[in-house]
Design an enzyme around this catalytic site. Sequence first.
Site, short mmCIF file in Angstrom:
data_model
loop_
_atom_site.label_atom_id
_atom_site.label_comp_id
_atom_site.label_asym_id
_atom_site.label_seq_id
_atom_site.Cartn_x
_atom_site.Cartn_y
_atom_site.Cartn_z
N THR A 1 57.68 -1.24 104.65
CA THR A 1 58.89 -2.03 103.73
C THR A 1 58.26 -2.39 102.20
O THR A 1 59.26 -2.63 101.27
CB THR A 1 59.26 -3.39 104.23
OG1 THR A 1 58.43 -4.23 104.49
CG2 THR A 1 60.06 -2.98 105.81
N LYS A 2 57.08 -2.16 102.07
CA LYS A 2 56.60 -2.50 100.64
C LYS A 2 57.01 -1.36 99.49
O LYS A 2 57.98 -0.51 99.78
CB LYS A 2 55.29 -2.73 100.71
CG LYS A 2 54.74 -3.82 101.70
CD LYS A 2 55.21 -5.16 101.26
CE LYS A 2 54.60 -6.34 102.02
NZ LYS A 2 54.48 -6.61 103.16
N ASN A 3 56.44 -1.61 98.32
CA ASN A 3 57.03 -0.64 97.29
C ASN A 3 56.38 0.62 97.47
O ASN A 3 57.01 1.71 96.89
CB ASN A 3 56.51 -1.47 96.04
CG ASN A 3 57.08 -2.62 95.87
OD1 ASN A 3 58.21 -3.26 96.53
ND2 ASN A 3 56.19 -3.54 95.25
N PHE B 1 52.33 -1.54 103.66
CA PHE B 1 53.29 -1.38 104.89
C PHE B 1 54.62 -0.89 104.45
O PHE B 1 55.01 -0.75 103.43
CB PHE B 1 53.58 -3.10 105.34
CG PHE B 1 54.25 -3.38 106.48
CD1 PHE B 1 53.50 -3.07 107.65
CD2 PHE B 1 55.59 -3.54 106.58
CE1 PHE B 1 54.33 -3.38 108.83
CE2 PHE B 1 56.35 -3.76 107.73
CZ PHE B 1 55.66 -3.72 108.90
#
Length: 375
Positions: A179-181, A177
């Site tokens: 906002t993930k890493n 997603f």
Amino acid sequence: MLPYGRQSISEEDIAAVTAVLRGDWLTTGPAVTAFENAISELAGGHRAISCTSGTAALHIAYAALGVGPGDEVITTPMTFVATASCAAMLGAKIVFADVDEATALLDPQAVEAALTDRTSVIAAVDYAGQSADYAALQPLADRVGARTLADAAHSVGGAADGRPVGDLADVTTMSFFPTKNLTTGEGGAVVCKDPAVAQRAHEFHFIGLVRDAARFEIADEGPWHQEVHEYGVNYRLTDLGAALGLSQLGRLAEFKRRRAEITARYNAAFAGVDGVRTPVQRAGVDPMWHLYPIRILGGRRREIFERMRAAGIGVQVNYIPVYWHPVFARQGYQRGQCPNAEQFYAEELSLPLFPDLTDSDVDRVIETLSALVGQ
């Protein structure tokens, strides 16, 4: 408003995606294969199956492990609801075990107390970016013939005890997603140590299609033939998303470095501030910090949340205990069953943390929160 999380998109990322748009493949093509190979290399060499989201990855993983009615899945309440709901949708009973008071990671002692001969999966969550204690959880799973699942939506790129995320549990699920890493737009992956589980995962996410002639049950069709032996769904990642993910992987080490740098600045700034508690790192873990979950003491979390938002700082709360959601509460799950998780939730506040956060942004967060908790 300064967001609590945000994607980092470079010109190289944009070029990678536009190259796919100019090519012959938009859906599952060579970029997907290359991306899956790169995820496999990152995750200890085990087969990786890409998919459309972290939630899809969990659904695929539970299905590939054969979870169904009569099974029990032990998991943590300190997670996004999908960790539990994807097993529940397949008919499993969800058993919530409490978390460690300091880290909010699944507590192996609580898991041991919840084990039965019906336990089929122990599903831990790498909360905030540090891996759960799989060295303690795996023997518990082995004792009753269960499998371990690492929900590594927060921890992609991290490690524990010298082993990478993806090599710590029997099955690992990932989220990409924004906002993930790293991001593929929307997307996820399932990493499986057992090749048979990996093949079931692949076929489940590919509409159940079997293309291996040696396994065909209908033997008199032509070279076009493919057949379905078990129901599946279409959770296939596109080449567009895979191209973005491949480009992002090239910067994953830099993303990790910057997230660690921001975390260290927060830790130093808030170490001596009354009324807050900084995150605790588990021994042996090399985290990929996805969240900065500071704890606001004295019953002031909601007040501070609202005042930080009013000041233009997009804090968040991660997460309401899963069994508080009405869909679980209506099934008879009671508040109070995991007191550590509930206390953690009552205090937790996620501060902005993403690679493109500037030093001045970090200073603004520190100064604003310090002033508010000191009032």
